[in-house]
Design a protein around this motif. Structure first.
Motif, PDB file in Angstrom:
ATOM      1  N   ALA A   1      11.543  -6.006   5.153  1.00 15.11           N
ATOM      2  CA  ALA A   1      12.209  -5.132   5.819  1.00 15.11           C
ATOM      3  C   ALA A   1      11.366  -3.614   5.751  1.00 15.11           C
ATOM      4  CB  ALA A   1      13.610  -4.772   5.241  1.00 15.11           C
ATOM      5  N   LYS A   2      11.190  -2.992   6.711  1.00 12.95           N
ATOM      6  CA  LYS A   2      10.504  -1.602   6.845  1.00 12.95           C
ATOM      7  C   LYS A   2       9.287  -1.551   6.087  1.00 12.95           C
ATOM      8  CE  LYS A   2      15.173   0.651   7.018  1.00 12.95           C
ATOM      9  NZ  LYS A   2      16.098   1.567   6.604  1.00 12.95           N
ATOM     10  N   ASP A   3       8.676  -2.697   6.177  1.00  8.97           N
ATOM     11  CA  ASP A   3       7.257  -3.042   5.435  1.00  8.97           C
ATOM     12  C   ASP A   3       7.278  -2.322   3.871  1.00  8.97           C
ATOM     13  OD1 ASP A   3       6.103  -4.279   7.480  1.00  8.97           O
ATOM     14  OD2 ASP A   3       5.721  -2.299   8.476  1.00  8.97           O
ATOM     15  N   THR A   4       8.559  -2.384   3.166  1.00 13.11           N
ATOM     16  CA  THR A   4       8.526  -1.471   2.032  1.00 13.11           C
ATOM     17  C   THR A   4       9.140  -2.538   0.832  1.00 13.11           C
ATOM     18  OG1 THR A   4       9.197   0.516   3.107  1.00 13.11           O
ATOM     19  CG2 THR A   4       9.975   0.299   0.996  1.00 13.11           C
ATOM     20  N   VAL A   5       8.697  -2.392  -0.119  1.00  9.84           N
ATOM     21  CA  VAL A   5       9.301  -3.015  -1.525  1.00  9.84           C
ATOM     22  C   VAL A   5       9.789  -2.007  -2.367  1.00  9.84           C
ATOM     23  CG1 VAL A   5       7.090  -3.049  -2.416  1.00  9.84           C
ATOM     24  CG2 VAL A   5       8.807  -4.749  -3.182  1.00  9.84           C
ATOM     25  N   VAL A   6      10.805  -2.096  -3.141  1.00  6.81           N
ATOM     26  CA  VAL A   6      11.299  -1.152  -4.267  1.00  6.81           C
ATOM     27  C   VAL A   6      11.224  -1.817  -5.577  1.00  6.81           C
ATOM     28  CG1 VAL A   6      13.533  -0.153  -4.816  1.00  6.81           C
ATOM     29  CG2 VAL A   6      13.255  -0.766  -2.700  1.00  6.81           C
ATOM     30  N   ALA A   7      10.477  -0.963  -6.276  1.00  7.36           N
ATOM     31  CA  ALA A   7      10.212  -1.151  -7.796  1.00  7.36           C
ATOM     32  C   ALA A   7      10.585  -0.285  -8.669  1.00  7.36           C
ATOM     33  CB  ALA A   7       8.572  -1.211  -7.810  1.00  7.36           C
ATOM     34  N   THR A   8      10.385  -0.434 -10.051  1.00  6.11           N
ATOM     35  CA  THR A   8      10.760   0.946 -10.842  1.00  6.11           C
ATOM     36  C   THR A   8       9.376   1.446 -11.506  1.00  6.11           C
ATOM     37  OG1 THR A   8      10.483  -0.309 -12.965  1.00  6.11           O
ATOM     38  CG2 THR A   8      12.427  -0.712 -11.842  1.00  6.11           C
ATOM     39  N   VAL A   9       9.675   2.648 -11.978  1.00  6.30           N
ATOM     40  CA  VAL A   9       8.668   3.442 -12.508  1.00  6.30           C
ATOM     41  C   VAL A   9       7.963   2.918 -13.398  1.00  6.30           C
ATOM     42  CG1 VAL A   9       9.863   5.669 -12.048  1.00  6.30           C
ATOM     43  CG2 VAL A   9       9.982   4.616 -14.307  1.00  6.30           C
ATOM     44  N   MET A  10       8.253   1.598 -14.103  1.00  8.32           N
ATOM     45  CA  MET A  10       7.496   0.998 -14.944  1.00  8.32           C
ATOM     46  C   MET A  10       6.596  -0.119 -14.254  1.00  8.32           C
ATOM     47  SD  MET A  10       7.977   2.250 -18.026  1.00  8.32           S
ATOM     48  CE  MET A  10       7.414   0.913 -19.094  1.00  8.32           C
ATOM     49  N   SER A  11       6.671  -0.304 -12.990  1.00 11.04           N
ATOM     50  CA  SER A  11       5.698  -1.199 -12.404  1.00 11.04           C
ATOM     51  C   SER A  11       4.248  -0.779 -12.576  1.00 11.04           C
ATOM     52  CB  SER A  11       6.177  -1.348 -10.941  1.00 11.04           C
ATOM     53  OG  SER A  11       7.396  -2.304 -10.879  1.00 11.04           O
ATOM     54  N   ASN A  12       3.276  -1.922 -12.783  1.00  8.90           N
ATOM     55  CA  ASN A  12       2.101  -1.741 -12.933  1.00  8.90           C
ATOM     56  C   ASN A  12       1.514  -0.753 -11.713  1.00  8.90           C
ATOM     57  OD1 ASN A  12      -1.041  -2.133 -12.909  1.00  8.90           O
ATOM     58  ND2 ASN A  12      -0.224  -2.693 -15.233  1.00  8.90           N
ATOM     59  N   LEU A  13       0.682  -0.031 -11.967  1.00  7.38           N
ATOM     60  CA  LEU A  13      -0.058   0.793 -10.955  1.00  7.38           C
ATOM     61  C   LEU A  13      -1.042  -0.027 -10.131  1.00  7.38           C
ATOM     62  CD1 LEU A  13      -0.913   3.544  -9.793  1.00  7.38           C
ATOM     63  CD2 LEU A  13      -2.813   3.812 -11.351  1.00  7.38           C
ATOM     64  N   GLY A  14      -1.532  -0.970 -10.646  1.00  7.67           N
ATOM     65  CA  GLY A  14      -2.075  -2.173 -10.135  1.00  7.67           C
ATOM     66  C   GLY A  14      -1.380  -2.797  -8.936  1.00  7.67           C
ATOM     67  N   PHE A  15      -0.033  -2.951  -9.030  1.00  9.79           N
ATOM     68  CA  PHE A  15       0.866  -3.382  -8.066  1.00  9.79           C
ATOM     69  C   PHE A  15       0.889  -2.395  -7.022  1.00  9.79           C
ATOM     70  CE2 PHE A  15       5.245  -3.185  -6.402  1.00  9.79           C
ATOM     71  CZ  PHE A  15       5.363  -4.076  -5.730  1.00  9.79           C
ATOM     72  N   LYS A  16       0.957  -0.983  -7.116  1.00  7.53           N
ATOM     73  CA  LYS A  16       1.000  -0.228  -6.070  1.00  7.53           C
ATOM     74  C   LYS A  16      -0.037   0.070  -5.270  1.00  7.53           C
ATOM     75  CE  LYS A  16       4.489   2.068  -9.422  1.00  7.53           C
ATOM     76  NZ  LYS A  16       4.596   2.946 -10.221  1.00  7.53           N
ATOM     77  N   LEU A  17      -1.263  -0.026  -5.967  1.00  9.46           N
ATOM     78  CA  LEU A  17      -2.450   0.124  -5.376  1.00  9.46           C
ATOM     79  C   LEU A  17      -2.876  -1.239  -4.580  1.00  9.46           C
ATOM     80  CD1 LEU A  17      -4.749   1.472  -8.265  1.00  9.46           C
ATOM     81  CD2 LEU A  17      -3.740   2.615  -6.410  1.00  9.46           C
ATOM     82  N   ALA A  18      -2.274  -2.434  -5.007  1.00 12.50           N
ATOM     83  CA  ALA A  18      -2.395  -3.445  -3.917  1.00 12.50           C
ATOM     84  C   ALA A  18      -1.383  -3.277  -2.922  1.00 12.50           C
ATOM     85  CB  ALA A  18      -2.089  -4.740  -4.969  1.00 12.50           C
ATOM     86  N   MET A  19      -0.326  -2.658  -2.882  1.00  7.89           N
ATOM     87  CA  MET A  19       0.771  -2.797  -1.679  1.00  7.89           C
ATOM     88  C   MET A  19       0.227  -1.729  -0.642  1.00  7.89           C
ATOM     89  SD  MET A  19       3.321  -4.787  -2.379  1.00  7.89           S
ATOM     90  CE  MET A  19       1.539  -5.975  -2.642  1.00  7.89           C
ATOM     91  N   ARG A  20      -0.570  -0.566  -1.378  1.00  6.94           N
ATOM     92  CA  ARG A  20      -0.983   0.258  -0.381  1.00  6.94           C
ATOM     93  C   ARG A  20      -2.231  -0.238   0.393  1.00  6.94           C
ATOM     94  NH1 ARG A  20      -4.743   4.772  -3.314  1.00  6.94           N
ATOM     95  NH2 ARG A  20      -5.922   2.774  -3.224  1.00  6.94           N
ATOM     96  N   ASP A  21      -3.004  -1.150  -0.251  1.00  9.00           N
ATOM     97  CA  ASP A  21      -3.875  -1.694   0.515  1.00  9.00           C
ATOM     98  C   ASP A  21      -3.352  -2.586   1.564  1.00  9.00           C
ATOM     99  OD1 ASP A  21      -5.777  -0.063  -1.018  1.00  9.00           O
ATOM    100  OD2 ASP A  21      -6.279  -1.766  -2.414  1.00  9.00           O
ATOM    101  N   ALA A  22      -2.456  -3.259   0.898  1.00  7.11           N
ATOM    102  CA  ALA A  22      -1.961  -4.222   2.024  1.00  7.11           C
ATOM    103  C   ALA A  22      -0.982  -3.619   3.142  1.00  7.11           C
ATOM    104  CB  ALA A  22      -1.129  -5.232   1.333  1.00  7.11           C
ATOM    105  N   GLY A  23      -0.745  -2.215   3.162  1.00  9.82           N
ATOM    106  CA  GLY A  23      -0.104  -1.547   4.193  1.00  9.82           C
ATOM    107  C   GLY A  23       1.376  -1.810   4.144  1.00  9.82           C
ATOM    108  N   ILE A  24       1.716  -1.896   2.607  1.00 11.79           N
ATOM    109  CA  ILE A  24       3.001  -1.921   2.143  1.00 11.79           C
ATOM    110  C   ILE A  24       3.345  -0.680   1.382  1.00 11.79           C
ATOM    111  CG2 ILE A  24       4.642  -3.201   0.960  1.00 11.79           C
ATOM    112  CD1 ILE A  24       3.148  -5.773   1.611  1.00 11.79           C
ATOM    113  N   ASN A  25       4.587  -0.104   1.808  1.00 10.29           N
ATOM    114  CA  ASN A  25       5.258   0.875   1.055  1.00 10.29           C
ATOM    115  C   ASN A  25       5.956   0.446  -0.332  1.00 10.29           C
ATOM    116  OD1 ASN A  25       4.489   2.572   3.104  1.00 10.29           O
ATOM    117  ND2 ASN A  25       6.247   2.045   4.260  1.00 10.29           N
ATOM    118  N   VAL A  26       5.604   1.231  -1.171  1.00 13.40           N
ATOM    119  CA  VAL A  26       6.518   1.044  -2.579  1.00 13.40           C
ATOM    120  C   VAL A  26       7.475   2.362  -2.776  1.00 13.40           C
ATOM    121  CG1 VAL A  26       6.301   0.675  -5.015  1.00 13.40           C
ATOM    122  CG2 VAL A  26       4.689  -0.294  -3.600  1.00 13.40           C
ATOM    123  N   ILE A  27       8.590   1.976  -2.890  1.00 14.73           N
ATOM    124  CA  ILE A  27       9.881   3.203  -3.464  1.00 14.73           C
ATOM    125  C   ILE A  27      10.227   2.798  -4.821  1.00 14.73           C
ATOM    126  CG2 ILE A  27      11.996   3.742  -2.990  1.00 14.73           C
ATOM    127  CD1 ILE A  27      11.586   3.651   0.085  1.00 14.73           C
TER     128      ILE A  27
END
Length: 443
Positions: free
Chosen positions: A274-300
């Motif tokens: 949904a909305k090409d977005t996944v919801v995570a917490t501030v403790m999620s690893n930066l590697g996760f956020k970078l991987a999602m960015r590269d895959a075209g997925i937003n992280v909130i």
């Protein structure tokens, strides 16, 4: 006076902090707050994990509800997400789960669910707490609630999670660690019915061994069995099975961030995220956020806690979110984190792709992460100028390949220092430096 409800219900050492009397009083108050259904008699479902104390707490909860005029369906030992699902599926007005999740056996907890199997808002918990011990008119005769066992409803939950799968798991050889907990029956049964070959460990609860050396907080045995068996992968639940972690065929741990990354990538590719977005917490690893960015997925990002993830998902229409600890919420199929549901969908990606879990998890590269809990400091000083300046300097030093998070504890005189960096040495060096500043500036 401290608030009775914590981040996930009322918890404490059973028999000392969480007594039978308190459990009964909580249930009476919850019946008055959640069971106000008008002319029809309210209905509650009650489940528990296998802790020995769950037996007397269940009796107390059932007594409190029935004496308040609530009909009770006693579900027996089931995972928290199963109780949440059955609260909605059986049309109950409230649900009660007795569990202390990943805590040791002496602990226990009372968790209430609203209609539909939803977690309670803070204001509803506050209302239950406010009404503890109030005077009330006790029903008599035909006005008291009736109690019946509904242990067979476990199959309804298993059937539900299986209907969410896009395909079978034939050919997969897996090891599942049930933490001697609430999933010890339903998880192996569901996995076998889905087509997998299953070896279950941590599946012999005796009331006292829950989470003892098994489950998602103790992965050593699972890693050993997966490697020695030559299995495709392993799965581990916690005591109430609302979270899931995994290990690949080499025994390497696949955490909640990596599981979310695999699921998000698959759902995104199929147009189901949904909305090409996944919801995570501030403790999620930066590697996760970078991987999602590269895959075209937003992280909130949200505050730490699966309840905050769920609130954001519901308010903005997202369908995937979770935490590094393995709480993964698939809102298309469940109202809360569900370890069994998560593991089944992770296995479905493995089976459908023909790739190993190790290959799939490589979609993200976890950055080294150091967490230091600085105790006996003033958590209210977490934003003093000296510390703020040190954090800014550290962030400039780390650049885009790292980050810093300073987070005061919500319950203790403690400030948490979390640092991620491109190397373990750099993360440790920066974290140690900031922790020392916290000790001096926040004393």
């Amino acid at each position: 006076m401290a608030r009775l409800f914590g981040t996930d219900g009322v918890r404490g050492v059973a028999g000392r902090d969480l007594t039978a009397e308190l459990a009964m009083e909580l249930s009476v108050a919850a019946a008055h707050v959640l069971g106000d259904t008008g002319p029809k008699r309210p209905v509650a479902v009650v489940g528990r994990d296998p802790r020995a104390s769950g037996e007397f707490l269940e009796a107390a909860v059932v007594a409190g509800l029935a004496s308040s005029g609530v009909d009770v369906l006693r579900l027996g030992v089931l995972p928290t997400p199963a109780v949440a699902y059955l609260t909605g599926a059986l049309g109950a007005d409230l649900g009660v789960m007795l569990t202390a999740s990943h805590n040791p056996a002496p602990d226990n907890g009372v968790k209430f669910l609203a209609r539909g199997g939803l977690k309670l808002a803070d204001k509803v918990e506050d209302e239950i707490e406010r009404r503890l011990g109030e005077q009330w008119n006790r029903p008599v005769g035909s006005g008291v609630g009736r109690v019946r066992d509904a242990y067979g409803e476990a199959d309804r939950y298993i059937s539900h999670v299986l209907t969410t799968l896009p395909g079978r798991l034939d050919g997969l050889d897996i090891v599942v660690d049930c933490a001697h907990g609430a999933a010890h029956m339903v998880a192996p049964e569901a996995l076998v019915r889905a087509g997998a070959r299953v070896e279950a460990i941590g599946a012999r609860p005796d009331g006292l061994n829950i989470n003892a050396g098994y489950g998602s907080t103790h992965l050593d045995r699972l890693q050993q069995v997966v490697v020695s068996r030559g299995a495709d992968l392993g799965l581990a639940y916690d005591g109430d099975a609302d979270r899931c972690l995994a290990v690949d065929h080499t025994g390497a741990i696949v955490d909640g961030d990596q599981i979310m990354a695999v699921l998000a990538a698959a759902m995104h590719a199929e147009g189901r995220l949904a909305k090409d977005t996944v919801v995570a917490t501030v403790m999620s690893n930066l590697g996760f956020k970078l991987a999602m960015r590269d895959a075209g997925i937003n992280v909130i990002e949200t505050a730490v806690g699966d309840r905050y993830v769920l609130e954001r998902m519901k308010s903005e229409g997202f369908n995937l979110g979770g935490e590094q600890s393995g709480h993964v919420i698939m809102l298309d199929h469940a109202t809360t984190g569900d370890g069994l549901l998560t593991s089944l969908h992770l296995l479905a990606v493995v089976a459908g792709s023909g790739r190993t879990l190790r290959e799939l998890a490589s979609v993200m590269t976890p950055l080294p992460q150091i967490l230091i809990n600085v105790k006996d400091v003033d958590r209210g000083k977490a934003s003093v100028p000296e510390l703020t300046a040190a954090v800014a300097q550290a962030e400039a030093e780390l650049g885009e390949a790292g980050r810093v998070l300073i987070r005061p504890s919500g319950t203790e005189p403690m400030i948490r220092v979390m640092v991620e960096a491109s190397s373990q040495d750099q993360a440790s060096s920066v974290a140690d430096r900031l922790a020392e500043i916290v000790r001096t500036a926040c004393a």
